[in-house]
Design an enzyme around this catalytic site. Structure first.
Site, short mmCIF file in Angstrom:
data_model
loop_
_atom_site.label_atom_id
_atom_site.label_comp_id
_atom_site.label_asym_id
_atom_site.label_seq_id
_atom_site.Cartn_x
_atom_site.Cartn_y
_atom_site.Cartn_z
N ASP A 88 0.82 -1.20 0.00
CA ASP A 88 0.00 0.00 0.00
C ASP A 88 0.86 1.26 0.00
O ASP A 88 0.67 2.17 -0.81
CB ASP A 88 -0.94 0.00 1.20
N ASN A 89 1.84 1.28 0.90
CA ASN A 89 2.74 2.43 0.99
C ASN A 89 3.56 2.59 -0.28
O ASN A 89 3.79 3.70 -0.76
CB ASN A 89 3.64 2.29 2.21
#
Length: 440
Positions: free
Chosen positions: A260-261
């Protein structure tokens, strides 16, 4: 002279961290205390962009039925839902089928079977829905998250922008700050709640308000597949003279644990686009979490961040309340001869007041009086545990996620780790000694 310089620098650092925290508190007030209904919620289906909601499932997460049902209840005229599981025996599958039967008017399908593109099981579970989605705009939501019915409409508003709004950087990703909802009053669950709903939310909102760099959690993210297909996870602007090699799109992030990051960072750095926080929250249902579960969870993400942004990770202890209180007390005692106890008391009194104000903003209501003392003890425990957990985490690279062991490598990439024994287990393990011949 050395002590004068250190005290001055300490006071400047203390003031800077407080300034960032107050930015987060102020932004939370403005963003979350007023959540208007989007005009897209009542628009014609043909006039709004279509959205594909992807929900990867694995096992029976806390309140799984209600979490998934919240996506069937979205006030938006043009969307589909894709629920995906890795195998036919997954316990989440009967619940997914029950919901599709309950809401036959909602476009929903279930995909069984993953595609192995890397080490990250969540990415492997998402690749088929990602490729088969009917729409370009994708909304990826974790299975332990529930959302308000107006979340999708407001998020699309934030992603596409208003034609009358002033020109600004293009938005490539819309995300939602996590808000912990405790269903079982275990000590680990309560500490996780105190962390996510106060200090974490405050700093997360502040960093995204200042927009100095990408900072994204993957509980609930909205982005375009066409944008993701243009990046390879290199986190660098593409060079016109050097062709990009490797997989593109979601499969490119299967090698990362914090995909996600890394997706947010790739859209930020490779495309030069920006992110936007919606005025909604991702209600993160926290289940039966023990104290050790909480410690392992915090340690896991510190070890991942250490390999992604080392300098920022090493600075983290100096942004926490206990270390900051010591810096403040020492600096003021030397510079102004103020008693350390007065400084520490004032520091924590204001710190918890700001934290509770952030809680009230993202929750939509102040901390209920009935759980005030039940919340206070885990809040204190969280602050006291921050430094010991950091010291434990920063000297290791092995993490456990979803029952699997991984070794964190360069840039946050991971590899499956062989099961290792603790020093105590190794001490007790029988040695392969040759038998002693005791015959005379």
């Amino acid at each position: 002279m050395i002590r004068l310089v250190l005290s001055s620098v300490g006071l400047i650092w203390y003031s800077a961290i407080w300034a960032i925290g107050l930015v987060g508190c102020s932004a939370a007030r403005k963003r979350y205390r007023n959540r208007p209904r989007s005009p897209l919620a009542s628009a014609a289906a043909s006039s709004v962009p279509g959205v594909s909601i992807l929900r990867p499932l694995k096992g029976l997460d806390t309140n799984l039925y209600e979490n998934l049902e919240s996506t069937f209840l979205q006030e938006y005229p043009n969307y589909e839902i894709i629920l995906s599981v890795a195998d036919e025996n997954d316990q989440a599958l009967p619940i997914a089928r029950e919901l599709t039967s309950k809401y036959p008017h909602v476009k929903c399908r279930i995909i069984v079977g993953e595609e192995n593109v890397g080490t990250n099981p969540k990415v492997n579970n998402l690749v088929r829905p990602y490729r088969e989605a009917a729409n370009d705009i994708l909304w990826v939501i974790d299975s332990n998250v529930t959302v308000h019915p107006g979340t999708l409409a407001r998020s699309v508003d934030a992603l596409v922008g208003s034609p009358t709004a002033p020109a600004k950087k293009r938005i490539a990703l819309v995300h939602h700050v996590p808000f912990a909802v405790v269903t079982e009053s275990r000590i680990g669950s309560r500490i996780e709640e105190a962390f996510l709903n106060t200090n974490h939310a405050k700093m997360y909102i502040a960093i995204n308000t200042l927009a100095v760099d990408s900072c994204v959690m993957g509980k609930s993210n909205l982005y375009r597949r066409s944008d993701l297909e243009r990046v390879i996870g290199s986190l660098k602007p593409p060079s016109p003279n050097t062709p990009q090699s490797g997989p593109r799109g979601l499969p490119a992030f299967g090698r990362f644990l914090a995909e996600d990051n890394m997706i947010g960072a790739a859209l930020w750095h490779e495309l030069g686009d920006r992110h936007e926080l919606s005025c909604d929250v991702a209600n993160n249902l926290v289940g039966n979490m023990t104290l050790m579960d909480y410690i392992r969870r915090r340690a896991r993400w510190i070890r991942v961040r250490k390999h992604m942004v080392l300098a920022a990770t090493l600075v983290e202890p100096f942004t926490e309340s206990v270390v900051l209180s010591i810096i403040c007390a020492s600096s003021l005692n030397y510079l102004l001869d103020i008693s350390p106890w007065i400084s520490i008391f004032a520091h924590f009194a204001v710190w918890i007041y700001v934290d509770l104000d952030v809680y009230a903003s993202i929750a939509g209501h102040p901390l209920p009086a009935a759980i005030r003392w039940e919340f206070a003890a885990p809040w204190v425990a969280r602050e006291l545990l921050a430094l010991p957990i950091f010291l434990f985490a920063v000297f290791g690279s092995e993490v456990t996620w979803r029952g699997r062991a991984y070794t964190v490598l360069r840039n946050g990439e991971v590899a499956r780790a062989e099961k290792t024994l603790s020093w105590f287990q190794r001490l007790r393990k029988p040695k392969n000694y040759d038998p002693l011949d005791t015959s005379l």
